[in-house]
Design a protein around this motif. Structure first.
Motif, PDB file in Angstrom:
ATOM      1  N   GLY A 142       0.780  -1.236   0.000  1.00  0.00           N
ATOM      2  CA  GLY A 142       0.000   0.000   0.000  1.00  0.00           C
ATOM      3  C   GLY A 142       0.803   1.273   0.000  1.00  0.00           C
ATOM      4  N   ALA A 143       2.116   1.202  -0.053  1.00  0.00           N
ATOM      5  CA  ALA A 143       2.935   2.413  -0.065  1.00  0.00           C
ATOM      6  C   ALA A 143       2.801   3.126  -1.407  1.00  0.00           C
ATOM      7  N   GLN A 144       2.737   4.445  -1.370  1.00  0.00           N
ATOM      8  CA  GLN A 144       2.647   5.230  -2.584  1.00  0.00           C
ATOM      9  C   GLN A 144       4.032   5.353  -3.236  1.00  0.00           C
ATOM     10  N   ALA A 145       4.010   5.456  -4.560  1.00  0.00           N
ATOM     11  CA  ALA A 145       5.282   5.541  -5.294  1.00  0.00           C
ATOM     12  C   ALA A 145       6.079   6.775  -4.872  1.00  0.00           C
ATOM     13  N   GLY A 146       5.394   7.910  -4.679  1.00  0.00           N
ATOM     14  CA  GLY A 146       6.082   9.123  -4.276  1.00  0.00           C
ATOM     15  C   GLY A 146       6.729   8.997  -2.911  1.00  0.00           C
ATOM     16  N   ALA A 147       6.031   8.339  -1.971  1.00  0.00           N
ATOM     17  CA  ALA A 147       6.575   8.162  -0.626  1.00  0.00           C
ATOM     18  C   ALA A 147       7.808   7.273  -0.652  1.00  0.00           C
ATOM     19  N   VAL A 148       7.739   6.191  -1.457  1.00  0.00           N
ATOM     20  CA  VAL A 148       8.888   5.289  -1.563  1.00  0.00           C
ATOM     21  C   VAL A 148      10.070   6.019  -2.206  1.00  0.00           C
ATOM     22  N   LEU A 149       9.782   6.827  -3.229  1.00  0.00           N
ATOM     23  CA  LEU A 149      10.850   7.553  -3.902  1.00  0.00           C
ATOM     24  C   LEU A 149      11.515   8.561  -2.965  1.00  0.00           C
ATOM     25  N   ARG A 150      10.701   9.257  -2.172  1.00  0.00           N
ATOM     26  CA  ARG A 150      11.262  10.216  -1.215  1.00  0.00           C
ATOM     27  C   ARG A 150      12.089   9.517  -0.142  1.00  0.00           C
ATOM     28  N   MET A 151      11.657   8.329   0.287  1.00  0.00           N
ATOM     29  CA  MET A 151      12.403   7.584   1.290  1.00  0.00           C
ATOM     30  C   MET A 151      13.787   7.202   0.766  1.00  0.00           C
ATOM     31  N   ILE A 152      13.850   6.714  -0.476  1.00  0.00           N
ATOM     32  CA  ILE A 152      15.133   6.295  -1.049  1.00  0.00           C
ATOM     33  C   ILE A 152      16.036   7.506  -1.272  1.00  0.00           C
ATOM     34  N   MET A 153      15.444   8.604  -1.730  1.00  0.00           N
ATOM     35  CA  MET A 153      16.242   9.809  -1.944  1.00  0.00           C
ATOM     36  C   MET A 153      16.767  10.361  -0.623  1.00  0.00           C
ATOM     37  N   ARG A 154      15.963  10.259   0.437  1.00  0.00           N
ATOM     38  CA  ARG A 154      16.410  10.746   1.749  1.00  0.00           C
ATOM     39  C   ARG A 154      17.565   9.900   2.269  1.00  0.00           C
ATOM     40  N   LEU A 210      17.079   8.105 -10.705  1.00  0.00           N
ATOM     41  CA  LEU A 210      16.658   7.398 -11.913  1.00  0.00           C
ATOM     42  C   LEU A 210      16.261   5.947 -11.650  1.00  0.00           C
ATOM     43  N   PRO A 211      17.116   5.113 -11.031  1.00  0.00           N
ATOM     44  CA  PRO A 211      16.692   3.721 -10.790  1.00  0.00           C
ATOM     45  C   PRO A 211      15.547   3.621  -9.788  1.00  0.00           C
ATOM     46  N   ALA A 212      15.513   4.536  -8.793  1.00  0.00           N
ATOM     47  CA  ALA A 212      14.406   4.491  -7.834  1.00  0.00           C
ATOM     48  C   ALA A 212      13.083   4.818  -8.524  1.00  0.00           C
ATOM     49  N   ARG A 213      13.092   5.805  -9.385  1.00  0.00           N
ATOM     50  CA  ARG A 213      11.874   6.157 -10.133  1.00  0.00           C
ATOM     51  C   ARG A 213      11.475   5.032 -11.067  1.00  0.00           C
ATOM     52  N   ARG A 214      12.463   4.405 -11.698  1.00  0.00           N
ATOM     53  CA  ARG A 214      12.156   3.280 -12.586  1.00  0.00           C
ATOM     54  C   ARG A 214      11.571   2.106 -11.806  1.00  0.00           C
ATOM     55  N   ALA A 215      12.111   1.889 -10.599  1.00  0.00           N
ATOM     56  CA  ALA A 215      11.618   0.773  -9.795  1.00  0.00           C
ATOM     57  C   ALA A 215      10.197   1.019  -9.293  1.00  0.00           C
ATOM     58  N   THR A 216       9.852   2.267  -8.972  1.00  0.00           N
ATOM     59  CA  THR A 216       8.499   2.570  -8.491  1.00  0.00           C
ATOM     60  C   THR A 216       7.455   2.475  -9.594  1.00  0.00           C
ATOM     61  N   GLN A 217       7.886   2.500 -10.857  1.00  0.00           N
ATOM     62  CA  GLN A 217       6.955   2.386 -11.966  1.00  0.00           C
ATOM     63  C   GLN A 217       6.727   0.952 -12.406  1.00  0.00           C
ATOM     64  N   VAL A 218       7.496   0.008 -11.828  1.00  0.00           N
ATOM     65  CA  VAL A 218       7.346  -1.402 -12.164  1.00  0.00           C
ATOM     66  C   VAL A 218       6.137  -1.974 -11.430  1.00  0.00           C
ATOM     67  N   ASP A 219       5.467  -2.874 -12.082  1.00  0.00           N
ATOM     68  CA  ASP A 219       4.323  -3.525 -11.454  1.00  0.00           C
ATOM     69  C   ASP A 219       4.798  -4.288 -10.216  1.00  0.00           C
ATOM     70  N   PRO A 220       4.092  -4.147  -9.057  1.00  0.00           N
ATOM     71  CA  PRO A 220       4.550  -4.822  -7.822  1.00  0.00           C
ATOM     72  C   PRO A 220       4.725  -6.336  -7.991  1.00  0.00           C
ATOM     73  N   ILE A 221       3.891  -6.959  -8.795  1.00  0.00           N
ATOM     74  CA  ILE A 221       4.012  -8.406  -8.987  1.00  0.00           C
ATOM     75  C   ILE A 221       5.311  -8.753  -9.678  1.00  0.00           C
ATOM     76  N   GLN A 222       5.649  -7.964 -10.718  1.00  0.00           N
ATOM     77  CA  GLN A 222       6.912  -8.204 -11.402  1.00  0.00           C
ATOM     78  C   GLN A 222       8.111  -7.897 -10.491  1.00  0.00           C
ATOM     79  N   ALA A 223       7.974  -6.865  -9.649  1.00  0.00           N
ATOM     80  CA  ALA A 223       9.062  -6.536  -8.741  1.00  0.00           C
ATOM     81  C   ALA A 223       9.284  -7.641  -7.723  1.00  0.00           C
ATOM     82  N   LEU A 224       8.210  -8.278  -7.271  1.00  0.00           N
ATOM     83  CA  LEU A 224       8.342  -9.363  -6.306  1.00  0.00           C
ATOM     84  C   LEU A 224       9.030 -10.576  -6.934  1.00  0.00           C
ATOM     85  N   ARG A 225       8.861 -10.743  -8.231  1.00  0.00           N
ATOM     86  CA  ARG A 225       9.466 -11.881  -8.902  1.00  0.00           C
ATOM     87  C   ARG A 225      10.931 -11.638  -9.256  1.00  0.00           C
ATOM     88  N   SER A 226      11.339 -10.389  -9.281  1.00  0.00           N
ATOM     89  CA  SER A 226      12.717 -10.051  -9.676  1.00  0.00           C
ATOM     90  C   SER A 226      13.666 -10.267  -8.527  1.00  0.00           C
TER      91      SER A 226
END
Length: 227
Positions: A142-154, A210-226
């Protein structure tokens, strides 16, 4: 002149000028006394002529004017060398060595900065890309993409600030050591201590974003499989 006359001789001071460096690498120029030409014989004399206004490209006409002026004063005076100040500097071997060394060190410094930027970008991009699965789990919960991106950038910014601070401290210590071989450049040169950290900071932020933004745009199911 007898010794008694020399002892009774006095010199009138008509002005005071700053000390002049006679050698390129002379750090502490020694003082000197300028005496009239009549007080001693010199086989050759150098004059530095400055014009209030001189159009560019008139060097040949100016040289002819100086030759005629000297000839009018005394036709028997030979002019051994007549050149502009720029030509005088170009003919100086010590200055040429300094410029060549500065250009060489500038090239090496630019290459080192470029390699540092590429290496820093690669390391940050790889470390963030490895967190693709973690990002997928957070977004699946349930985490929002923007929140995750800000966390990684911080997190990346904290590491970046720490690294830049340590790097500046080491740079200051190193600059104090090599300050003896620097010419007309301070050990704490503001340009170097501003441009290099700024370039590395921008490269690190881009490599994190760049990689954090790319990762937040990936479908969660595909990310779990990677991996």
């Amino acid at each position: 002149m007898s010794e008694a006359e020399k002892k009774d001789e006095t010199i009138e001071i008509v002005g005071i000028v700053p000390a002049t460096r006679h050698a390129l690498f002379e750090k502490d120029p020694a003082g000197g006394i300028y005496l009239p030409f009549a007080r001693g014989f010199q086989s050759d004399i150098s004059f530095f002529v400055r014009f209030h206004s001189l159009a560019s490209g008139n060097e040949a006409n100016t040289a002819d004017l100086l030759r005629r002026t000297v000839h009018d004063v005394d036709p028997s005076l030979p002019i051994l060398s007549l050149r502009t100040f720029a030509q005088h500097l170009e003919a100086n071997l010590d200055l040429w060595l300094v410029r060549a060394g500065a250009a060489l060190f500038s090239i090496f410094g630019g290459l080192a900065l470029g390699l540092a930027v590429v290496g820093l970008y690669g390391v940050k991009a790889y470390s963030v890309a490895r967190r693709t699965r973690e990002i997928g789990i957070r977004m699946a919960l349930g985490a929002q993409a923007g929140a995750v991106l800000r966390m990684i950038m911080r997190e990346g910014s904290i590491m970046l600030i720490t690294g830049v601070a340590l790097g500046l401290l080491l740079a200051v210590a190193t600059a104090k050591i090599v300050s003896g071989i620097l010419y007309e450049v301070g050990a704490l040169d503001p340009v170097a201590f501003t441009v290099a950290p700024l370039v590395l900071t921008i490269a690190a932020l881009i490599a994190t974003w760049l990689p954090a933004r790319r990762a937040t745009q990936v479908d969660p199911i595909q990310a779990l499989r990677s991996e």
